[in-house]
Each structure stands twice: as structure tokens, then as C-alpha cells.
Design an enzyme around this catalytic site. Structure first.
Site, mmCIF file in Angstrom:
data_model
loop_
_atom_site.group_PDB
_atom_site.id
_atom_site.type_symbol
_atom_site.label_atom_id
_atom_site.label_comp_id
_atom_site.label_asym_id
_atom_site.label_seq_id
_atom_site.Cartn_x
_atom_site.Cartn_y
_atom_site.Cartn_z
ATOM 1 N N PRO A 80 0.736 -1.093 -0.100
ATOM 2 C CA PRO A 80 -0.026 0.096 -0.018
ATOM 3 C C PRO A 80 0.931 1.191 -0.146
ATOM 4 O O PRO A 80 1.614 1.415 0.739
ATOM 5 C CB PRO A 80 -0.932 -0.023 1.264
ATOM 6 N N SER A 109 -4.311 1.675 -0.423
ATOM 7 C CA SER A 109 -3.973 2.603 0.620
ATOM 8 C C SER A 109 -5.544 3.038 1.128
ATOM 9 O O SER A 109 -6.155 3.692 0.382
ATOM 10 C CB SER A 109 -2.950 3.403 0.654
ATOM 11 N N TYR A 131 -5.788 2.607 7.912
ATOM 12 C CA TYR A 131 -5.115 3.428 8.757
ATOM 13 C C TYR A 131 -6.233 3.714 9.837
ATOM 14 O O TYR A 131 -7.396 3.915 9.539
ATOM 15 C CB TYR A 131 -4.661 4.705 8.472
ATOM 16 N N THR A 157 -2.324 -1.095 9.220
ATOM 17 C CA THR A 157 -0.927 -0.753 9.476
ATOM 18 C C THR A 157 -0.928 -0.216 10.904
ATOM 19 O O THR A 157 -1.537 0.620 11.246
ATOM 20 C CB THR A 157 -0.798 0.604 8.419
ATOM 21 N N LYS A 237 0.325 -5.058 9.478
ATOM 22 C CA LYS A 237 1.485 -4.594 8.903
ATOM 23 C C LYS A 237 2.143 -3.657 9.866
ATOM 24 O O LYS A 237 1.630 -2.731 10.410
ATOM 25 C CB LYS A 237 1.260 -3.889 7.650
ATOM 26 N N SER A 259 7.882 -5.415 9.018
ATOM 27 C CA SER A 259 8.104 -3.894 8.545
ATOM 28 C C SER A 259 8.392 -3.027 9.188
ATOM 29 O O SER A 259 7.895 -2.876 10.375
ATOM 30 C CB SER A 259 6.649 -3.567 7.453
ATOM 31 N N HIS A 261 8.242 0.168 7.880
ATOM 32 C CA HIS A 261 7.477 1.158 7.207
ATOM 33 C C HIS A 261 8.694 1.771 5.986
ATOM 34 O O HIS A 261 8.661 2.787 5.788
ATOM 35 C CB HIS A 261 6.971 2.231 7.734
ATOM 36 N N ARG A 264 10.549 4.770 7.014
ATOM 37 C CA ARG A 264 9.969 6.148 7.181
ATOM 38 C C ARG A 264 9.119 6.375 8.432
ATOM 39 O O ARG A 264 8.660 7.426 8.745
ATOM 40 C CB ARG A 264 8.733 6.053 5.928
ATOM 41 N N ASP A 292 8.272 -6.754 4.302
ATOM 42 C CA ASP A 292 8.128 -5.503 3.644
ATOM 43 C C ASP A 292 9.424 -4.761 4.097
ATOM 44 O O ASP A 292 9.739 -4.569 5.084
ATOM 45 C CB ASP A 292 6.863 -4.679 3.864
ATOM 46 N N SER A 293 9.848 -3.946 2.875
ATOM 47 C CA SER A 293 10.951 -2.858 3.247
ATOM 48 C C SER A 293 12.118 -3.270 2.686
ATOM 49 O O SER A 293 12.940 -4.220 3.122
ATOM 50 C CB SER A 293 11.140 -2.481 4.796
#
Length: 367
Positions: A80, A109, A131, A157, A237, A259, A261, A264, A292-293
Site C-alpha cells: 500500500p 491504501s 489506517y 498498518t 503490517k 516491516s 515502513h 519511514r 516489507d521494506s
């Protein structure tokens, strides 16, 4: 973009950087703080060395698998990512089209610039990323929209109680143009969405918007409520600590995404690949584990699966392709990753994804 142009994701990234204004490139490529976790993701993947098997009789490996019960041509889903119309007028529709053509799931997303209903019409296997928002009833409404549209999973997330301090965006006073909006959040009537378009020197308008829109106090009770609210497969996530993975499984989560992120959020968080083995061991098959990442090559996918992951989510590389050439560019990235992964499978002596997950790895320290 022609087939003769980019041969790697790095090539596509260079094309994207050449075509994007600096502030947009910084928004996509940047991380939080000093970007130590952003750099560590790449370094940690490079330290995973695979022990290939030989004399395995593999001539044509099969990279296909199932992700949350759906067939996928690769052990990969498109992660996403917000506001994709920043990079191309077709935005999420182009990346979903590329995912559908590649035969992999697409995760839309909450902050997409195109609605979930429009994305599902592309025919892509679609998961909805959620979110947790402050506005009463909006979370429940988004879940209902995802279900009604035909999404096949919900991805919550959990590592963004507040947005990490992304200094490139702060220095650029980054702001969304008026024609790019969070398409799922336009009807609030409280002025929150407008914050993403209000430029103020030395601030990120996107950070201001998320601070106003996101609920920072998301807890396990909220997850339990959501598990009771929907029958869709549920994915968490943003997991790094195996204790959180085990608790998630106890709440009925179907998969976790290991993850940080993409570097970030918390700068100084562990590289995602380094956390995979302990999460896999702690879960002991109670839930699927995705990484992820930092994935940039087919060899990275091999490394992730050999480390115990069931699949990966790929983010920035797809955005690079989108920026370079819309749907064909995003599709080129996915085809490159598929080609590289098949080659890596052959060279490692793996006939299928199950064999990849049986590979052994060692850690190397690069000077």
C-alpha cells in the site's frame, strides 16, 4: 519505456528520478530522521547469503504460490502506498493494472488518490490497507466499503501512531497539489483533508494532515473489535517484535507483515529482514509472515523466503516504474522482479516456492 531500456529496478529508479521534481523524488525515496533504518534495510538484505542446492534437476522453476488463499504468480504483493496520482495521472489505477497483468495482489491504501471501488474494477486481486482514524464511524465505513467492493483482505498498518519525522519533506515544505486528494477521506466536512494542501514553510503538509486524521492510540482492543467486525482475512503490517506477532495471532490475525515502513517511521528500528527469523520462529505457523521494506531484486525475494517469510510486499520500485512510464513502467518493474526471481530459483536449485523456503542462509558482514 522499451524492453531494451531498464534492466534492473535501479535503472528504473534512475529514470524516475530524472523525470520527477526534486520534492516528489524526495517524498518517494526518503526516510525518517537521519535515514539510518532506510539504509540498514538494504545493508541487511545484502548480508543474507543463501546456500544454493545443486544437482536438483531444476530446469523450469514455478514461482507461483498462494497469498491469503488467493493464487499469485509470485510470492509478492504490491504494497500500500499513498497518493499515487502524484507520480502519474492514472495513479493507483495504473499500478493495479500492472499488478493484475502480473498476476499478483494489489494493496490499496486508505490514503489512495483513487477509490477502492475504482481499483477493484481493474480486475486486480485487491486488499485494502486500513489506517485507524479519529473520526467516529469512518473506520467502520471504510471496512464496509472494502467488503462491498470485493476486497479479499484487510491490511491494518500498526506502526504509524504519528508520522515519522521525514526531514526531506520538512525541508521542502512538501504539500499535495489541489488535484491530488485522499479519495477515501474527502467527505469528512471538518477541514482535516485540506491540511494536506496547505503549505507552511518548514513543515510537511502530509504530516499535518495525518496528525489531524489518524488516531494515535490504536490498541489491541481495536484489533479485536475489527476481527469480530469482518470475516475477511486480517493482516497486521508493521510488526518487528515477535511478542507482538504472537499476540496478533492470538487475536485471530491471518498474517503479519514484518516491516519498518520502508525506513519511514522509527529511525533506528531494526532492518525488517533481520526480524523475520525470530518472528517466524515465534509464530510457529500460527499466521503467515510477509516481509516489507527494502526489496529491490528477485534475489531479495529469494533471501526473504529463505529467511522464513511466506512472501514479500514491494513498494517503492513499483512507484519508480509508475513515475517512469505509468502502467507499462510499473509492469516492467514487476516483470523484472519475476525474471530475476525465476533465475535465482534455478541457480539455487529450487523447483518451487516451498523449496526456496527450505534453503539455508548465513550472515555475512560486508566491509
Amino acid at each position: 519505456m522499451t524492453r531494451d531500456d531498464p534492466l534492473t529496478v535501479a535503472d528504473v529508479a534512475r529514470l524516475a528520478q530524472a523525470r520527477l521534481p526534486k520534492e516528489l523524488w524526495d517524498y518517494v525515496a526518503g526516510g525518517s530522521g537521519a535515514e539510518t533504518t532506510l539504509a540498514a534495510n538494504r545493508a541487511a538484505l545484502d548480508e543474507v547469503a543463501v546456500l544454493p542446492r545443486v544437482l536438483a534437476g531444476v530446469a523450469a522453476p514455478d514461482p507461483g504460490t498462494r497469498l491469503l488463499g488467493s493464487a499469485s504468480s509470485l510470492p509478492l504483493a504490491v504494497a500500500p502506498m499513498a497518493y499515487q496520482r502524484l507520480l502519474h495521472p492514472d495513479g493507483e489505477l495504473a499500478t493495479a493494472e500492472a499488478a493484475e497483468a502480473a498476476g499478483v495482489p494489489f494493496v490499496v491504501s486508505t490514503l489512495a488518490s483513487v477509490t477502492v471501488e475504482e481499483v477493484v474494477k481493474t480486475g486486480a486481486t485487491t486488499w485494502f490497507q486500513l489506517y485507524w482514524l479519529r473520526a467516529p464511524g469512518v473506520v467502520e465505513d471504510l471496512v464496509a466499503r472494502a467488503e462491498d467492493a470485493g476486497c479479499e483482505a484487510l491490511v491494518v498498518t500498526v506502526d504509524v501512531p504519528v508520522m515519522g519525522r521525514r526531514l526531506r519533506d520538512v525541508r521542502n515544505s512538501f504539500v499535495l497539489p489541489d488535484d491530488v486528494v485522499a479519495a477515501h477521506l474527502t467527505g469528512g466536512g471538518d477541514g482535516t483533508a485540506s491540511r494536506a494542501h496547505a503549505r507552511e514553510a518548514g513543515t510537511s503538509a502530509i504530516a499535518a494532515h495525518t496528525a489531524a486524521a489518524f488516531a494515535p492510540g490504536l490498541g489491541w482492543s481495536d484489533l479485536e473489535w475489527l476481527r469480530d467486525r469482518t470475516s475477511l482475512p486480517l493482516v497486521l503490517k508493521g510488526i518487528l517484535d515477535p511478542r507482538d506477532a504472537v499476540r496478533a495471532a492470538g487475536c485471530g490475525v491471518d498474517a503479519v507483515v514484518v516491516s519498518n515502513h520502508g525506513g519511514r517511521q522509527l529511525d533506528g528500528a531494526a532492518p525488517s529482514i533481520a526480524a523475520v527469523p525470530s518472528v517466524v520462529a515465534a509464530l510457529a505457523g500460527q499466521a503467515a509472515v510477509y516481509l516489507d521494506s527494502g526489496i529491490r531484486t528477485g534475489t531479495d525475494i529469494l533471501r526473504a523466503l529463505a529467511s522464513g517469510a511466506d512472501g514479500v510486499l514491494v513498494g517503492r520500485p513499483v512507484l519508480y516504474g509508475l513515475a517512469a512510464d505509468g502502467a507499462p513502467g510499473a509492469g516492467r518493474v514487476l516483470s523484472l522482479l519475476a525474471e530475476e526471481f525465476r533465475d535465482a530459483m534455478t541457480l539455487a536449485g529450487c523447483a518451487d516456492v516451498a523449496a526456496v523456503r527450505e534453503l539455508s542462509t548465513v550472515r555475512t558482514v560486508r566491509a
